[in-house]
Design an enzyme around this catalytic site. Structure first.
Site, PDB file in Angstrom:
ATOM      1  N   PRO A   2       0.698  -1.282   0.046  1.00  0.00           N
ATOM      2  CA  PRO A   2      -0.020  -0.070  -0.208  1.00  0.00           C
ATOM      3  C   PRO A   2       0.911   1.196  -0.117  1.00  0.00           C
ATOM      4  O   PRO A   2       2.062   1.360   0.701  1.00  0.00           O
ATOM      5  CB  PRO A   2      -0.917  -0.229   1.258  1.00  0.00           C
ATOM      6  CG  PRO A   2      -0.787  -1.642   1.557  1.00  0.00           C
ATOM      7  CD  PRO A   2       0.580  -2.198   1.144  1.00  0.00           C
ATOM      8  N   LYS A  58       3.528   6.431   4.818  1.00  0.00           N
ATOM      9  CA  LYS A  58       2.619   5.141   4.811  1.00  0.00           C
ATOM     10  C   LYS A  58       2.305   4.770   6.074  1.00  0.00           C
ATOM     11  O   LYS A  58       1.733   3.494   6.379  1.00  0.00           O
ATOM     12  CB  LYS A  58       3.300   4.066   3.954  1.00  0.00           C
ATOM     13  CG  LYS A  58       3.678   4.470   2.452  1.00  0.00           C
ATOM     14  CD  LYS A  58       4.695   3.479   1.819  1.00  0.00           C
ATOM     15  CE  LYS A  58       5.150   4.076   0.500  1.00  0.00           C
ATOM     16  NZ  LYS A  58       6.006   3.050  -0.227  1.00  0.00           N
ATOM     17  N   HIS A  94      -5.063 -14.916   9.656  1.00  0.00           N
ATOM     18  CA  HIS A  94      -4.474 -13.749   9.480  1.00  0.00           C
ATOM     19  C   HIS A  94      -5.033 -12.533  10.201  1.00  0.00           C
ATOM     20  O   HIS A  94      -4.417 -11.388   9.728  1.00  0.00           O
ATOM     21  CB  HIS A  94      -4.499 -13.539   7.951  1.00  0.00           C
ATOM     22  CG  HIS A  94      -4.116 -14.734   7.194  1.00  0.00           C
ATOM     23  ND1 HIS A  94      -2.695 -15.505   7.420  1.00  0.00           N
ATOM     24  CD2 HIS A  94      -4.502 -15.695   6.337  1.00  0.00           C
ATOM     25  CE1 HIS A  94      -2.576 -16.384   6.768  1.00  0.00           C
ATOM     26  NE2 HIS A  94      -3.826 -16.490   5.842  1.00  0.00           N
ATOM     27  N   ARG A 113       0.826 -11.816   5.158  1.00  0.00           N
ATOM     28  CA  ARG A 113       2.250 -12.014   4.686  1.00  0.00           C
ATOM     29  C   ARG A 113       2.977 -11.558   5.986  1.00  0.00           C
ATOM     30  O   ARG A 113       4.325 -11.602   6.053  1.00  0.00           O
ATOM     31  CB  ARG A 113       2.764 -11.327   3.479  1.00  0.00           C
ATOM     32  CG  ARG A 113       1.995 -11.721   2.175  1.00  0.00           C
ATOM     33  CD  ARG A 113       2.464 -11.150   1.069  1.00  0.00           C
ATOM     34  NE  ARG A 113       4.021 -11.536   0.764  1.00  0.00           N
ATOM     35  CZ  ARG A 113       4.319 -10.949  -0.322  1.00  0.00           C
ATOM     36  NH1 ARG A 113       4.061  -9.933  -1.027  1.00  0.00           N
ATOM     37  NH2 ARG A 113       5.608 -11.184  -0.563  1.00  0.00           N
ATOM     38  N   ARG A 156      21.917  14.978  -6.657  1.00  0.00           N
ATOM     39  CA  ARG A 156      21.673  13.526  -6.789  1.00  0.00           C
ATOM     40  C   ARG A 156      21.661  13.041  -8.196  1.00  0.00           C
ATOM     41  O   ARG A 156      20.994  13.626  -9.051  1.00  0.00           O
ATOM     42  CB  ARG A 156      20.238  13.075  -6.248  1.00  0.00           C
ATOM     43  CG  ARG A 156      20.189  13.389  -4.610  1.00  0.00           C
ATOM     44  CD  ARG A 156      18.571  13.037  -4.144  1.00  0.00           C
ATOM     45  NE  ARG A 156      18.465  12.816  -2.772  1.00  0.00           N
ATOM     46  CZ  ARG A 156      18.307  11.778  -1.869  1.00  0.00           C
ATOM     47  NH1 ARG A 156      18.307  10.466  -2.964  1.00  0.00           N
ATOM     48  NH2 ARG A 156      18.177  11.740  -0.628  1.00  0.00           N
TER      49      ARG A 156
END
Length: 281
Positions: A2, A58, A94, A113, A156
């Site tokens: 996600p 996130k 789960h 997972r 960079r």
């Protein structure tokens, strides 16, 4: 995994179910996900009232009134769904963390997972938490503009695609939305990051904001595991311009697929990148 839109979609869905509600029961059904679950998590959250639910990059930040902040990351396959306690099915194998409210709702953190995490932080030192301290600006906030982006890319020489995936440059971006934003801005994913200045930086910031905003409005992208809090799929995947569309026509120009091969795929730093070699420079 996600990305920002999926996590923001979850935050928006959880807010009416949790904010202002007292947690009557919290259950941790295994000792660890990606990291050990704090041994005092249940004791410190049970009975607390949720003051707010925020997002940083996130991460979900579940803030208790007069209590700690629960930091939650959905990992690769995590989801959080809301349902009534009455008649609710028994938790599955789960379903690792349960939050139940006095209003009769259950929020379930499911992660097949087990790459997600939940940990606790103190509100006074939250910004200095190791998981948050080095994050870059939020791309939908006023703290992010072309000037900020140019400054963070200065010096960079890594490809711009790799630079944007660095959470210290911009927070919350991932493989899907970087590919889509670079396409909209007309920037090659191979272009040296420091060369994205001026009008290019302006175009990229605008593209990032637009792609993220549209994805949030669509409930995110459901490619494998993402679900909204009511279990519904997101549908932004149906609007991808380049991501996972190798060999298909480019929607931004008159690519001759028979001649050019259409949208291309390459691997950068172990991740698939999708782009139009004709449109993106």
């Amino acid at each position: 995994m996600p990305e920002l839109p999926e996590v923001e979609t979850v935050r928006l869905g959880l807010t009416p179910a949790l904010v202002g509600e007292r947690l009557s029961r919290v259950a941790a059904r295994r000792p660890a996900l990606r990291l050990p679950i704090p041994v005092d998590l249940v004791q410190r959250l049970t009975g607390k009232v949720v003051g707010s639910l925020d997002r940083r990059a996130k991460y979900l930040l579940l803030r208790m009134i007069d209590g700690p902040v629960a930091l939650i990351h959905l990992g690769m396959s995590g989801s959080m769904t809301v349902g009534p306690l009455a008649g609710h099915a028994e938790p599955g194998p789960h379903d690792h963390i349960l939050f139940e409210t006095e209003a009769g709702l259950r929020v379930t953190f499911r992660d097949p997972r087990r790459f997600g995490l939940i940990t606790l932080a103190e509100p006074e030192t939250l910004d200095d938490h190791p998981l948050l301290a080095k994050l870059g600006p939020e791309p939908l906030s006023e703290a992010f503009d072309a000037e900020v982006l140019v400054r963070r890319l200065n010096g960079r020489q890594a490809p711009i695609k790799a630079a944007l995936l660095d959470q210290g440059v911009v927070a919350g971006l991932g493989n899907i939305y970087v590919s889509e934003a670079l396409f909209r801005a007309g920037i090659s994913p191979l272009r040296p990051a420091a060369s994205v200045t001026g009008a290019w930086a302006e175009a990229l910031v605008a593209a990032i904001r637009a792609v993220l905003g549209e994805a949030i409005a669509a409930g995110g992208s459901s490619l494998r595991d993402h679900r909204q809090t009511d279990g519904a799929l997101g549908y932004f995947q149906h609007r991808f311009a380049v991501y996972d569309r190798v060999g298909q026509p480019c929607p931004g120009c008159d690519c001759d697929v028979a001649r050019t091969g259409g949208i291309e795929r390459m691997v950068q730093s172990g991740r698939s990148t999708f782009f139009c070699g004709r449109r993106q420079r």
